[in-house]
Design a protein around this motif. Structure first.
Motif, short mmCIF file in Angstrom:
data_model
loop_
_atom_site.label_atom_id
_atom_site.label_comp_id
_atom_site.label_asym_id
_atom_site.label_seq_id
_atom_site.Cartn_x
_atom_site.Cartn_y
_atom_site.Cartn_z
N PHE A 66 0.83 -1.21 0.00
CA PHE A 66 0.00 0.00 0.00
C PHE A 66 0.86 1.27 0.00
O PHE A 66 0.38 2.35 -0.31
N CYS A 67 2.14 1.13 0.35
CA CYS A 67 2.93 2.29 0.76
C CYS A 67 3.37 3.14 -0.44
O CYS A 67 3.95 2.65 -1.39
N ALA A 68 3.09 4.44 -0.34
CA ALA A 68 3.45 5.37 -1.41
C ALA A 68 4.72 6.14 -1.07
O ALA A 68 5.10 7.07 -1.79
N GLY A 112 10.35 5.46 4.69
CA GLY A 112 11.21 4.39 5.08
C GLY A 112 11.14 4.01 6.55
O GLY A 112 10.22 4.34 7.27
N GLU A 144 10.15 7.48 13.47
CA GLU A 144 9.10 6.61 12.93
C GLU A 144 9.53 5.16 13.13
O GLU A 144 10.66 4.79 12.79
N ILE A 145 8.62 4.38 13.67
CA ILE A 145 8.98 3.01 14.04
C ILE A 145 8.02 2.01 13.41
O ILE A 145 6.80 2.13 13.54
N PRO A 147 6.76 -1.52 13.91
CA PRO A 147 6.82 -2.46 15.03
C PRO A 147 7.47 -3.80 14.67
O PRO A 147 7.98 -4.50 15.55
N GLN A 171 -1.83 1.09 10.43
CA GLN A 171 -2.62 1.00 9.18
C GLN A 171 -3.98 0.36 9.46
O GLN A 171 -4.99 1.01 9.38
N ARG A 183 0.90 -6.23 4.31
CA ARG A 183 1.55 -5.79 5.55
C ARG A 183 1.02 -6.64 6.70
O ARG A 183 -0.06 -6.39 7.24
N ASP A 208 -0.19 5.72 13.25
CA ASP A 208 -0.81 6.00 11.95
C ASP A 208 -1.81 4.91 11.63
O ASP A 208 -1.45 3.71 11.69
N LEU A 210 -5.10 3.96 8.62
CA LEU A 210 -5.60 4.38 7.31
C LEU A 210 -7.08 4.05 7.16
O LEU A 210 -7.54 3.01 7.66
N TYR A 239 -5.10 8.73 8.16
CA TYR A 239 -4.92 9.18 6.77
C TYR A 239 -5.84 8.42 5.82
O TYR A 239 -6.12 7.23 6.03
N GLY A 240 -6.25 9.11 4.76
CA GLY A 240 -6.97 8.43 3.68
C GLY A 240 -5.96 7.70 2.80
O GLY A 240 -4.97 8.31 2.37
N ALA A 242 -4.12 6.63 -0.22
CA ALA A 242 -3.98 7.17 -1.57
C ALA A 242 -3.57 6.04 -2.50
O ALA A 242 -2.49 5.48 -2.34
N GLN A 251 1.72 -0.75 -5.67
CA GLN A 251 0.28 -0.75 -5.38
C GLN A 251 -0.53 -1.53 -6.42
O GLN A 251 -1.72 -1.78 -6.19
C1 LIG Z 1 6.70 6.59 5.58
S1 LIG Z 1 5.63 5.55 6.44
C2 LIG Z 1 6.76 5.05 7.70
C3 LIG Z 1 6.18 4.09 8.66
C4 LIG Z 1 7.04 2.92 9.07
N1 LIG Z 1 8.02 2.56 8.10
C5 LIG Z 1 6.12 1.75 9.28
O1 LIG Z 1 6.02 0.93 8.41
O2 LIG Z 1 5.49 1.68 10.32
C6 LIG Z 1 4.61 6.71 7.28
C7 LIG Z 1 3.13 6.57 7.05
O3 LIG Z 1 2.74 6.97 5.77
C8 LIG Z 1 1.42 6.48 5.55
N2 LIG Z 1 1.26 6.04 4.17
C9 LIG Z 1 2.10 5.29 3.44
N3 LIG Z 1 1.57 5.04 2.21
C10 LIG Z 1 0.36 5.65 2.17
C11 LIG Z 1 -0.66 5.78 1.18
N4 LIG Z 1 -0.57 5.16 -0.01
N5 LIG Z 1 -1.74 6.51 1.48
C12 LIG Z 1 -1.85 7.13 2.68
N6 LIG Z 1 -0.94 7.04 3.65
C13 LIG Z 1 0.16 6.32 3.41
C14 LIG Z 1 1.24 5.28 6.48
O4 LIG Z 1 0.19 5.51 7.39
C15 LIG Z 1 2.57 5.16 7.17
O5 LIG Z 1 2.46 4.75 8.51
#
Ligand SMILES: C[S@@+](CC[C@H](N)C(=O)[O-])C[C@H]1O[C@@H](n2cnc3c(N)ncnc32)[C@H](O)[C@@H]1O
Ligand code: SF4
Length: 451
Positions: A66-68, A112, A144-145, A147, A171, A183, A208, A210, A239-240, A242, A251
């Motif tokens: 999911f991570c952008a 990261g 940022e951690i 877990p 998430q 994840r 955080d 989602l 967060y919404g 994306a 994605q």
């Molecule tokens: C850069 S990440 C770092 C978090 C850390 N690496 C972890 O995995 O717990 C920070 C936050 O960005 C948010 N995030 C990442 N991809 C996203 C997306 N596609 N849409 C919305 N939020 C996003 C997530 O909630 C995530 O916890």
């Protein structure tokens, strides 16, 4: 709350708008800001003032679908250790230009996964920062951690370095949703990480989560929020999700036909929000919640809430220096961004240079409009007296801007002698209303759904 049909008529469910963590937004940055300009901005920081630092670590052990975020997967520590050395070299370049007596307001490590750095490397990087910019009074050091990517050695090293805040990625706790977003993270692993952080005296813990994830529905998000509440975070970012597979290619693994529709996203947000509020959390800006005692809630109540690249903050330092690949700095004069690719960033720093490749120098109405947009995103109102006093705005200028937004959003906004406001029922429209104060080409406006 405005009715769904009113919100639909105004385009909420179709629009894609920036998240306004800066103004102008990053797509408008260009190459007129380079390393020389960056150096000049660093040198103009007043002696004995406070600045904040953001350090980006673009590596992860796992790459969640999911991570952008801009990050690369690696199983080995070697690239992370090598990168940490480059961060220290970048600090040494900064030290040459930083005026005397500057201290730290906030230090944030993000990614990261910054906790991929081995414990001794974390200690070295933190030490290198504090040698150059010592922590000031009441300074905050947050990390940022993930877990899944933390252990006692790393937690001890961070605590010894003075880390007093942490943000953990949750998430969603639902196993089917976790499988769909790639994840895997049990409630137990998350709880253990939080318990360990608390045992080391963390002053404030953010989580955080989602909304808008595949297979998410009201029952599932309510269950995840209840689980999160049982862990008692001080702050939550809701967060919404994306979905931008054209930018974040991993994605494509997400089943897009299982994504909630925009109307459903709004209900998911509201379901989660109502649970946080019922549990005593205060709503902060458009997507955060905080316990009334948390610094963010206090700042919001006192009108000191600010917005920067990391989201909401109570930091008032006028300068934020971004270190690491792709990091963005903000100065009173404008924004500057480092080379996004790790290799280009590394080459520049190893050559003893700043890695600035683009940015934006404020001009014309930029600073006024940036503050107006920030005020809407933080306080849902623009104070006309502040704009005149601090930014030299004229009545005619303000009236033209307010009238423009009023013409687009009608009764959803209020214009008075005191300024401009978004009433509570129109808050889902906040980013769209903020866009009405954006003078830049909106076709470049960013890629997040408005809800
Ligand atoms: C850069 S990440 C770092 C978090 C850390 N690496 C972890 O995995 O717990 C920070 C936050 O960005 C948010 N995030 C990442 N991809 C996203 C997306 N596609 N849409 C919305 N939020 C996003 C997530 O909630 C995530 O916890
Ligand atoms: S959510 Fe965290 S661990 Fe997963 S890919 Fe993004 S930055 Fe890496």
């Amino acid at each position: 709350m405005a009715s769904e049909s009113q919100l639909a008529r105004l385009g909420l469910f179709d629009a894609r708008v920036p998240r306004y963590t800066s103004y102008p937004t990053a797509p408008h940055f260009n190459q007129t800001v380079d390393a020389d300009i960056f150096r000049g901005w660093v040198r103009s920081i007043p002696e004995n003032s406070r600045i904040s630092l953001y350090m980006h670590v673009p590596f992860c052990r796992r790459l969640c679908w999911f991570c952008a975020c801009r990050t690369q997967g690696t199983n080995s520590d070697d690239p992370v250790v090598a990168y940490a050395e480059v961060l220290r070299a970048e600090l040494a370049v900064l030290a040459r230009d930083l005026p005397r007596g500057v201290t730290l307001s906030r230090l944030h490590w993000g990614g990261g996964t910054p906790t991929m750095m081995p414990p001794e490397v974390m200690a070295e990087v933190a030490g290198a920062v504090f040698d150059i910019v010592p922590l000031g009074e009441n300074a905050e050091f947050s990390v940022e951690i993930d877990p899944n990517e933390i252990d006692d050695g790393r937690l001890d090293a961070l605590a010894a370095a003075g880390r007093n805040r942490a943000s953990i990625g949750v998430q969603d706790f639902d196993p089917a949703i976790q499988e769909a977003i790639g994840r895997d993270q049990s409630f137990e692993v998350t709880k253990l990480a939080i318990d360990k952080l608390r045992a080391r005296g963390i002053a404030s813990l953010n989580a955080d989560i989602l909304f808008g994830l595949p297979f998410q529905n009201n029952e599932r998000i309510a269950a995840s929020v209840q689980k999160l509440l049982s862990l008692g975070p001080d702050r939550v970012a809701l967060y919404g999700y994306a979905h931008v597979p054209w930018m974040a290619r991993r994605q494509v693994m997400i089943p897009s036909d299982a994504l909630p529709r925009p109307e459903e996203r709004l209900r998911l947000f509201e379901t989660a929000r109502d649970l946080f509020v019922a549990d005593g959390y205060e709503e902060i800006g458009i997507d955060h919640f905080a316990l009334p005692t948390d610094g963010l809630a206090v700042a919001a109540r006192e009108g000191r809430l600010r917005r920067n690249f990391q989201g909401y903050t109570d930091d008032t330092a006028p300068v934020l220096v971004g270190l690491g690949a792709s990091s963005i700095s903000r100065f009173p004069q404008g924004y500057a961004q480092n080379a996004p690719s790790t290799s280009a960033y590394t080459r520049a720093v190893r050559d003893g240079r700043y890695a600035t490749v683009k940015g934006h120098a404020f001009q014309g109405e930029d600073v006024l409009r940036a503050r107006m947009i920030e005020a809407l995103m933080c306080d849902f109102r623009i104070d006309a007296a502040e704009m005149k006093r601090d930014f030299g705005a004229t009545d005619a200028q303000l009236r033209a801007m307010f009238d423009r937004a009023r013409a687009e959003f009608g009764e959803m906004v209020t214009v008075t002698a005191a300024g401009f406001a978004i009433p509570a029922e129109a808050r889902p429209l906040t980013r769209m209303i903020a866009r009405a104060f954006d003078a830049y080409d909106l076709s470049k406006a960013g890629h997040s759904p408005a809800v």
